[in-house]
Design a protein around this motif. Structure first.
Motif, PDB file in Angstrom:
ATOM      1  N   VAL A 183      10.051  -6.253 -84.054  1.00  0.00           N
ATOM      2  CA  VAL A 183       9.983  -7.359 -83.082  1.00  0.00           C
ATOM      3  C   VAL A 183      11.319  -8.078 -82.903  1.00  0.00           C
ATOM      4  CG1 VAL A 183       7.546  -7.709 -83.630  1.00  0.00           C
ATOM      5  CG2 VAL A 183       9.278  -9.101 -84.799  1.00  0.00           C
ATOM      6  N   GLN A 184      12.383  -7.604 -83.587  1.00  0.00           N
ATOM      7  CA  GLN A 184      13.618  -8.372 -83.573  1.00  0.00           C
ATOM      8  C   GLN A 184      14.242  -8.482 -82.189  1.00  0.00           C
ATOM      9  OE1 GLN A 184      17.372  -5.542 -84.683  1.00  0.00           O
ATOM     10  NE2 GLN A 184      16.334  -6.489 -86.390  1.00  0.00           N
ATOM     11  N   GLY A 185      13.909  -7.575 -81.273  1.00  0.00           N
ATOM     12  CA  GLY A 185      14.425  -7.683 -79.916  1.00  0.00           C
ATOM     13  C   GLY A 185      14.010  -8.971 -79.252  1.00  0.00           C
ATOM     14  N   TRP A 186      12.863  -9.516 -79.643  1.00  0.00           N
ATOM     15  CA  TRP A 186      12.365 -10.772 -79.068  1.00  0.00           C
ATOM     16  C   TRP A 186      12.690 -11.978 -79.951  1.00  0.00           C
ATOM     17  CZ3 TRP A 186       9.184  -6.391 -79.405  1.00  0.00           C
ATOM     18  CH2 TRP A 186       8.908  -5.764 -78.180  1.00  0.00           C
ATOM     19  N   THR A 187      12.979 -11.751 -81.230  1.00  0.00           N
ATOM     20  CA  THR A 187      13.085 -12.877 -82.163  1.00  0.00           C
ATOM     21  C   THR A 187      14.468 -13.093 -82.769  1.00  0.00           C
ATOM     22  OG1 THR A 187      12.426 -11.443 -84.014  1.00  0.00           O
ATOM     23  CG2 THR A 187      10.671 -12.600 -82.823  1.00  0.00           C
ATOM     24  N   ARG A 188      15.353 -12.078 -82.755  1.00  0.00           N
ATOM     25  CA  ARG A 188      16.594 -12.167 -83.520  1.00  0.00           C
ATOM     26  C   ARG A 188      17.477 -13.312 -83.053  1.00  0.00           C
ATOM     27  NH1 ARG A 188      21.905 -10.183 -84.061  1.00  0.00           N
ATOM     28  NH2 ARG A 188      22.422  -9.919 -86.289  1.00  0.00           N
ATOM     29  N   ASP A 189      17.615 -13.507 -81.735  1.00  0.00           N
ATOM     30  CA  ASP A 189      18.465 -14.590 -81.238  1.00  0.00           C
ATOM     31  C   ASP A 189      17.958 -15.938 -81.734  1.00  0.00           C
ATOM     32  OD1 ASP A 189      20.045 -12.777 -79.943  1.00  0.00           O
ATOM     33  OD2 ASP A 189      19.122 -13.057 -77.974  1.00  0.00           O
ATOM     34  N   TRP A 190      16.641 -16.109 -81.738  1.00  0.00           N
ATOM     35  CA  TRP A 190      16.058 -17.364 -82.214  1.00  0.00           C
ATOM     36  C   TRP A 190      16.365 -17.567 -83.696  1.00  0.00           C
ATOM     37  CZ3 TRP A 190      12.479 -19.116 -85.775  1.00  0.00           C
ATOM     38  CH2 TRP A 190      11.937 -20.389 -85.556  1.00  0.00           C
TER      39      TRP A 190
END
Length: 321
Positions: A183-190
């Motif tokens: 799921v890091q594509g959706w969460t990593r920036d956060w």
């Protein structure tokens, strides 16, 4: 801040001191310890979920390409350091309780730190990018390698890696990391934007694991097992282990013909040990009444590696040749 005082600015030291003090003064026992263990396992799950979110898949791929650095680093950490740990365990058994002696083998099998190894590599003028990627890859490998390696070298004295233990490692460590990667594509920036706050998640989870582990050890009479002589032996052995690790990692980097910046990264990644992996994994591998004894050498090693790393990094920065 002068390098020799850098340790005083590390919040992790305060977390470890507070967790240990709480375990001594207000240990979790009986039903409270069972509840604390559940909380600890849940916190470890969240920590590895976040780790999966923040370690970029691209970094892993770049690290795997640099085989000249990464393969020897793996061999050093999980091969040489593990064997050194085995030797120190056998030496420690002559003067220390068996579970405490076993702790030398345990932390010898652990991966290196990420945050402090990278920080000191930067302070020393080393290859920071290589340090970050290498440490991340080594920690990922450690999730899969440390427990079976420890069981293999420890034989009957170590934890038995049966189906139940494998299942716990899979559910609490591996599964959340895989989910985080997915799921890091959706969460990593956060996650990256909240890096400072996330660091406190790391420290909090480690603190909980240490508290639960030492609560069990306190209940089993940890304090009464150590006199002045035993403390001197423990400190002396941990100090000798660290000295061998530092000298060996530096010489190994030279023997590999690494550039100075890469050699500095190898030095700190190869000599430091991760309490961030060690404390949570001990909470999974060992019963609470055992874990506190086993991680005692690791906690002391962690403290000493920070004491030594700051002036060492400063010295390397002043001697660029």
């Amino acid at each position: 801040m002068p390098a020799r005082l850098a340790i005083l600015a590390d919040p992790m030291i305060a977390v470890l001191v507070v967790a240990t003090a709480l375990a001594v003064l207000l240990p979790a026992t009986g039903d409270a310890r069972s509840a604390a263990q559940i909380v600890s396992n849940a916190a470890i799950f969240v920590l590895f979920l976040v780790n999966g979110m923040r370690i970029a898949r691209g970094e892993i791929a770049r690290g795997l390409v640099n085989l000249r650095y990464f393969v020897p680093l793996l061999a050093w950490i999980f091969g040489v350091m593990a064997m050194i740990g085995l030797g120190f365990m056998q030496l420690a058994e002559l003067a220390l309780p068996p579970l405490v002696a076993l702790g030398f083998l345990y932390f010898g099998c652990l991966p290196s730190t990420v945050q402090s190894a990278t920080s000191y590599t930067s302070l020393a003028g080393g290859n920071v990018a290589l340090s970050v990627v290498g440490a991340a890859l080594v920690n990922i490998a450690g999730v899969f390698i440390t427990a079976p390696l420890f069981a293999l070298l420890g034989g009957g004295e170590a934890v038995e890696i049966g189906y139940e233990t494998i299942a716990r490692i899979g559910v609490i460590l591996v599964l959340p990391f895989v989910i985080g990667q997915a799921v890091q594509g959706w969460t990593r920036d956060w996650i990256v934007e909240r890096k400072a706050r996330i660091a406190w998640l790391d420290r909090g989870v480690i603190g909980i694991a240490v508290y639960v582990a030492f609560s069990g050890a306190v209940e089993q009479g940890l304090a009464g097992m150590f006199g002045a002589v035993q403390w001197a032996v423990l400190i002396g052995l941990v100090s000798a282990f660290l000295a061998i690790a530092i000298a060996g990692a530096w010489l190994a980097g030279g023997a590999l013909g690494l550039a100075r910046a890469d050699r500095i990264a190898f030095l700190f990644a190869g000599s430091q040990k991760s309490v961030a992996i060690g404390a949570p994994m001990a909470a999974i591998l060992f019963a609470p009444e055992m874990a506190g004894f086993v991680i005692a050498p690791l906690l002391l090693y962690h403290l000493l590696q920070l004491v030594v790393a700051a002036p060492l990094a400063s010295r390397l920065a002043r001697t660029p040749l």
